[in-house]
Write a protein that holds these residues in place. Structure first.
Motif, PDB file in Angstrom:
ATOM      1  N   LEU A  15      10.074  -4.163   0.046  1.00 10.88           N
ATOM      2  CA  LEU A  15       8.793  -3.934   0.701  1.00 10.88           C
ATOM      3  C   LEU A  15       8.309  -2.519   0.421  1.00 10.88           C
ATOM      4  CD1 LEU A  15       9.704  -5.455   4.199  1.00 10.88           C
ATOM      5  CD2 LEU A  15       8.676  -6.636   2.236  1.00 10.88           C
ATOM      6  N   ARG A  16       6.982  -2.377   0.433  1.00 12.38           N
ATOM      7  CA  ARG A  16       6.400  -1.057   0.155  1.00 12.38           C
ATOM      8  C   ARG A  16       5.087  -0.951   0.920  1.00 12.38           C
ATOM      9  NH1 ARG A  16       7.213   2.030  -4.807  1.00 12.38           N
ATOM     10  NH2 ARG A  16       5.650   3.657  -5.015  1.00 12.38           N
ATOM     11  N   ALA A  17       4.859   0.199   1.546  1.00 16.98           N
ATOM     12  CA  ALA A  17       3.619   0.376   2.306  1.00 16.98           C
ATOM     13  C   ALA A  17       3.247   1.857   2.380  1.00 16.98           C
ATOM     14  CB  ALA A  17       3.763  -0.198   3.715  1.00 16.98           C
ATOM     15  N   LYS A  18       1.943   2.116   2.460  1.00 20.90           N
ATOM     16  CA  LYS A  18       1.428   3.479   2.651  1.00 20.90           C
ATOM     17  C   LYS A  18       0.035   3.367   3.267  1.00 20.90           C
ATOM     18  CE  LYS A  18       0.247   3.498  -2.278  1.00 20.90           C
ATOM     19  NZ  LYS A  18       0.544   4.152  -3.581  1.00 20.90           N
ATOM     20  N   LEU A  19      -0.524   4.501   3.670  1.00 23.41           N
ATOM     21  CA  LEU A  19      -1.818   4.526   4.349  1.00 23.41           C
ATOM     22  C   LEU A  19      -2.870   5.180   3.462  1.00 23.41           C
ATOM     23  CD1 LEU A  19      -0.746   5.667   7.929  1.00 23.41           C
ATOM     24  CD2 LEU A  19      -0.802   3.341   6.987  1.00 23.41           C
ATOM     25  N   SER A  20      -4.116   4.676   3.584  1.00 22.40           N
ATOM     26  CA  SER A  20      -5.225   5.279   2.851  1.00 22.40           C
ATOM     27  C   SER A  20      -6.412   5.492   3.782  1.00 22.40           C
ATOM     28  CB  SER A  20      -5.637   4.401   1.665  1.00 22.40           C
ATOM     29  OG  SER A  20      -6.243   3.202   2.121  1.00 22.40           O
ATOM     30  N   PHE A  21      -7.267   6.435   3.408  1.00 19.40           N
ATOM     31  CA  PHE A  21      -8.487   6.732   4.168  1.00 19.40           C
ATOM     32  C   PHE A  21      -9.552   7.156   3.160  1.00 19.40           C
ATOM     33  CE2 PHE A  21     -11.200   9.909   6.344  1.00 19.40           C
ATOM     34  CZ  PHE A  21     -11.744   9.089   7.326  1.00 19.40           C
ATOM     35  N   ASN A  22     -10.704   6.492   3.215  1.00 20.90           N
ATOM     36  CA  ASN A  22     -11.776   6.766   2.249  1.00 20.90           C
ATOM     37  C   ASN A  22     -11.259   6.667   0.810  1.00 20.90           C
ATOM     38  OD1 ASN A  22     -13.717   7.078   4.188  1.00 20.90           O
ATOM     39  ND2 ASN A  22     -13.707   9.332   4.155  1.00 20.90           N
ATOM     40  N   GLN A  23     -10.418   5.658   0.579  1.00 23.81           N
ATOM     41  CA  GLN A  23      -9.871   5.353  -0.745  1.00 23.81           C
ATOM     42  C   GLN A  23      -8.955   6.462  -1.283  1.00 23.81           C
ATOM     43  OE1 GLN A  23     -13.355   4.398  -3.137  1.00 23.81           O
ATOM     44  NE2 GLN A  23     -13.297   2.276  -2.457  1.00 23.81           N
ATOM     45  N   ARG A  24      -8.410   7.247  -0.373  1.00 24.35           N
ATOM     46  CA  ARG A  24      -7.442   8.281  -0.763  1.00 24.35           C
ATOM     47  C   ARG A  24      -6.151   8.036   0.003  1.00 24.35           C
ATOM     48  NH1 ARG A  24      -9.611  14.300  -0.611  1.00 24.35           N
ATOM     49  NH2 ARG A  24      -7.596  14.519  -1.636  1.00 24.35           N
ATOM     50  N   ILE A  25      -5.016   8.212  -0.684  1.00 22.82           N
ATOM     51  CA  ILE A  25      -3.707   8.016  -0.048  1.00 22.82           C
ATOM     52  C   ILE A  25      -3.433   9.199   0.870  1.00 22.82           C
ATOM     53  CG2 ILE A  25      -1.240   7.742  -0.439  1.00 22.82           C
ATOM     54  CD1 ILE A  25      -2.994   5.347  -1.257  1.00 22.82           C
ATOM     55  N   ILE A  26      -3.063   8.901   2.131  1.00 23.77           N
ATOM     56  CA  ILE A  26      -2.852   9.974   3.109  1.00 23.77           C
ATOM     57  C   ILE A  26      -1.423   9.977   3.655  1.00 23.77           C
ATOM     58  CG2 ILE A  26      -5.281  10.073   3.771  1.00 23.77           C
ATOM     59  CD1 ILE A  26      -4.519   8.399   6.267  1.00 23.77           C
ATOM     60  N   SER A  27      -0.525   9.167   3.079  1.00 24.80           N
ATOM     61  CA  SER A  27       0.856   9.148   3.558  1.00 24.80           C
ATOM     62  C   SER A  27       1.817   8.999   2.392  1.00 24.80           C
ATOM     63  CB  SER A  27       1.081   7.983   4.538  1.00 24.80           C
ATOM     64  OG  SER A  27       1.191   6.749   3.835  1.00 24.80           O
ATOM     65  N   GLU A  28       3.074   9.310   2.655  1.00 21.39           N
ATOM     66  CA  GLU A  28       4.098   8.977   1.681  1.00 21.39           C
ATOM     67  C   GLU A  28       4.309   7.466   1.686  1.00 21.39           C
ATOM     68  OE1 GLU A  28       7.582  11.116   2.896  1.00 21.39           O
ATOM     69  OE2 GLU A  28       7.995   9.815   4.583  1.00 21.39           O
ATOM     70  N   SER A  29       5.043   6.974   0.698  1.00 19.30           N
ATOM     71  CA  SER A  29       5.288   5.540   0.577  1.00 19.30           C
ATOM     72  C   SER A  29       6.568   5.157   1.309  1.00 19.30           C
ATOM     73  CB  SER A  29       5.402   5.141  -0.897  1.00 19.30           C
ATOM     74  OG  SER A  29       4.188   5.369  -1.581  1.00 19.30           O
ATOM     75  N   TRP A  30       6.454   4.172   2.178  1.00 17.84           N
ATOM     76  CA  TRP A  30       7.599   3.603   2.893  1.00 17.84           C
ATOM     77  C   TRP A  30       8.179   2.470   2.069  1.00 17.84           C
ATOM     78  CZ3 TRP A  30       7.871  -1.476   4.906  1.00 17.84           C
ATOM     79  CH2 TRP A  30       8.950  -1.743   5.773  1.00 17.84           C
ATOM     80  N   LEU A  31       9.482   2.516   1.813  1.00 17.78           N
ATOM     81  CA  LEU A  31      10.165   1.475   1.054  1.00 17.78           C
ATOM     82  C   LEU A  31      11.238   0.853   1.939  1.00 17.78           C
ATOM     83  CD1 LEU A  31      10.802   3.414  -2.293  1.00 17.78           C
ATOM     84  CD2 LEU A  31       8.755   2.161  -1.618  1.00 17.78           C
ATOM     85  N   TYR A  32      11.487  -0.428   1.733  1.00 15.07           N
ATOM     86  CA  TYR A  32      12.526  -1.080   2.533  1.00 15.07           C
ATOM     87  C   TYR A  32      13.035  -2.294   1.775  1.00 15.07           C
ATOM     88  CZ  TYR A  32      14.962  -2.178   6.904  1.00 15.07           C
ATOM     89  OH  TYR A  32      15.918  -2.379   7.862  1.00 15.07           O
ATOM     90  N   GLN A  33      14.357  -2.450   1.756  1.00 12.63           N
ATOM     91  CA  GLN A  33      14.964  -3.644   1.169  1.00 12.63           C
ATOM     92  C   GLN A  33      15.318  -4.592   2.315  1.00 12.63           C
ATOM     93  OE1 GLN A  33      19.125  -4.000  -0.523  1.00 12.63           O
ATOM     94  NE2 GLN A  33      17.982  -4.010  -2.458  1.00 12.63           N
ATOM     95  N   TRP A  34      14.607  -5.710   2.366  1.00 12.14           N
ATOM     96  CA  TRP A  34      14.811  -6.704   3.428  1.00 12.14           C
ATOM     97  C   TRP A  34      15.757  -7.773   2.906  1.00 12.14           C
ATOM     98  CZ3 TRP A  34      10.621 -10.677   5.288  1.00 12.14           C
ATOM     99  CH2 TRP A  34      11.103 -11.353   6.422  1.00 12.14           C
ATOM    100  N   THR A  35      16.917  -7.865   3.508  1.00  8.63           N
ATOM    101  CA  THR A  35      17.915  -8.836   3.093  1.00  8.63           C
ATOM    102  C   THR A  35      18.082  -9.900   4.172  1.00  8.63           C
ATOM    103  OG1 THR A  35      19.682  -7.463   4.015  1.00  8.63           O
ATOM    104  CG2 THR A  35      19.161  -7.163   1.683  1.00  8.63           C
TER     105      THR A  35
END
Length: 549
Positions: A526-546
């Protein structure tokens, strides 16, 4: 400050052929660190007991030493067949078990440099128990070195040991050594770095307690090939001058598949910095080379609950893997204690920084007045120079005990070493209560996982819910009604995104909620991050779901 001082059963683990976890190395303080008063605080210490057996063999000329000379000597040694280290220990030492070995302490009045106006002091670890393959220590000015010889007279032997059996033994070498420095108080010398067992070592920043460890090198970790544990066979320590705030250490590394010449430049402080140069020479092919390996413990935490009743909310030395990519992207991968061996690869070209961090510094999240997990150091590796293409590997090993180091991470070069291969890696190690590297991006402050679906529904919904907190950065200053958009990547073949949402946290950060359905038993990245006005505003969260659907 007081730090744990007894030999515990904290172990490093290797994952062997067939998936069997085996005890390898006891990673702990073998003796009381016995924090030393600063010069002038107590009467002058006695000189170390004289002991002058014949000087042991060395790889280099002790009267014409240089790192290049050590490099040449180790390159030449790699051309020779490997020889298993001889058991040079007298029988009383070779017979020591755990309970007796932990009763041997280094004597305070034998501390090296204790009666000199230096910022560093040195003590040795007694050989025996798991440390039968000794290492030799030399001290000098950088060009000329002399053997630092130890005997039983340098150590204290507590009951039920009989001191008369050990005190007159001249030691062929020691298990390792530690350096003390007044890092927390100017009037007290505390341990700041310890080299003990194979190529393991660990260090502390200000106000830390020992936690994760580093190694000189990892060979064939988490492969079907038997793992090798090359060891530091000799150390050359440059005696510091009275005003020096740094200390330089050189080391010989040897194992069946390779030799190495290492240089360490250590600078204690709020963040203790160790600059490392590793020059490696291979006797044979290696299935997996692990550069700048880190070893830690993760039993359970906010995203990976304990199955047994435990009064503590979390138990871990590190809570996540941090990676900063060359393009500036930052990745955060929360650690977990998996049901089965889990490997995660992060392909990269010369990463800017990576390491295992303890981001959570809140005592109430651990509630452990003995272990104080909130004080465990983080360790970031900053590659120096071009490391080329490769991958950062994260190994997570199942464990049921906090005594087991079950987390390993290191850099794997794309090209596998072969017989005759030569490599040089330079990197800077940052140990301590590290703040995250400066950034305008929001960082992951917590990952919470649990059953999905309606909270009032007690049936098995088959859904999994993840709640990720992002705090700090420019996202902290956005108005309450700002439209923050999540960017979520869920592999379609492994899971289905059922729901996602964004909420504002009371402290000004942002909460990303995602609910997923597992489609098969394969791990899902899994991978997720936040954006605002089409700009990335956070680091990327990664997770291995088993687990199974």
């Amino acid at each position: 400050m007081t730090r744990p001082s007894h030999l515990s059963r904290r172990t490093a683990l290797k994952y062997g052929l067939g998936g069997v976890i085996t005890l390898l190395w006891t990673q702990a303080r073998a003796q009381d660190p016995q924090s030393q008063p600063a010069p002038g605080a107590t009467p002058p210490a006695a000189e170390p007991a004289p002991a002058q057996p014949a000087a042991p063999p060395t790889a280099v000329d002790l009267n014409a030493f240089s790192f290049d000379a050590l490099t040449a000597a180790m390159r030449n040694r790699a051309a020779q067949p490997y020889q298993e280290p001889a058991n040079e220990l007298p029988q009383p030492i070779a017979d020591l078990d755990y309970d007796h070995y932990r009763r041997i302490l280094y004597r305070r009045d034998q501390t090296i440099w204790a009666n000199e106006p230096l910022n560093f002091q040195m003590q040795a670890y007694f050989p025996g128990f798991l440390y039968k393959a000794i290492t030799r220590v030399f001290v000098g000015d950088g060009t000329h070195f002399q053997p630092q010889v130890f005997s039983g007279a340098n150590f204290e032997f507590l009951a039920p040991l009989d001191p008369s059996v050990f005190q007159n033994i001249q030691l062929p070498g020691v298990a390792g050594f530690r350096l003390n420095y007044p890092i927390d108080r100017p009037d007290l010398y505390d341990e700041i770095v310890s080299f003990l067992g194979a190529s393991y070592f660990r260090a502390l920043g200000m106000n830390n307690r020992y936690g994760l460890s580093a190694r000189g090198l990892a060979i064939n970790t988490a492969t079907t090939t038997a793992e090798e544990f090359p060891r530091f066979t000799a150390f050359y320590i440059v005696k510091p001058q009275p005003s020096d705030e740094t200390i330089q250490i050189f080391a010989e590394l040897e194992g069946p598949s390779l030799t190495g010449a290492y240089a360490f430049n250590l600078r204690p402080g709020p963040q203790t910095i160790i600059d490392v140069t590793a020059r490696l020479f291979f006797r044979g092919e290696v299935e997996r080379l692990g550069v700048a390996p880190l070893t830690s413990m993760y039993l359970f935490g906010e995203n990976d609950h304990s199955e047994r009743e435990d009064f503590r909310p979390e138990v871990h030395d590190s809570d996540g893997l941090f990676i900063q990519r060359p393009n500036g992207e930052r990745l955060w991968r929360p650690l977990k204690n998996p049901d089965d061996l889990a490997l995660s690869y992060f392909t990269e070209a010369s990463p800017k920084m990576f390491g295992l961090m303890q981001r959570d510094r809140d005592f109430s999240h651990y509630e452990d007045v003995e272990a104080h997990y909130e004080l465990r150091p983080s360790l970031l590796i900053e590659p120096l120079g071009d490391w080329g293409r490769g991958a950062i590997l994260l190994v997570e090993i199942p464990t049921e005990s906090e005594a087991n180091d079950n987390i390993v991470s290191f850099w794997v070069p794309e090209e596998k070493p072969k017989a005759g291969s030569q490599y040089e890696f330079r990197y800077r190690m940052h140990w301590g209560m590290l703040p995250d590297p400066l950034t305008h991006l929001a960082t992951v402050a917590g990952t919470y996982a649990g059953v999905g679906g309606n909270a009032a529904d007690t049936s098995d919904t088959g859904l999994r819910r993840f709640e990720i907190n992002f705090v700090g950065g420019t996202a902290q200053n956005l108005p309450v009604d700002a439209v923050v958009v999540p960017v979520i990547d869920v592999p379609a073949e492994g899971a289905r995104l059922v729901h996602s949402g964004i909420s504002r946290l009371p402290n000004g950060g942002w909460r990303l909620s995602i609910e997923l359905e597992k489609l098969n038993a394969s791990p899902v990245e899994l991978r997720a991050k936040l954006s605002f006005n089409q700009r990335i505003i956070s680091e990327s969260w990664l997770y291995q779901w088993t687990g199974r659907p």
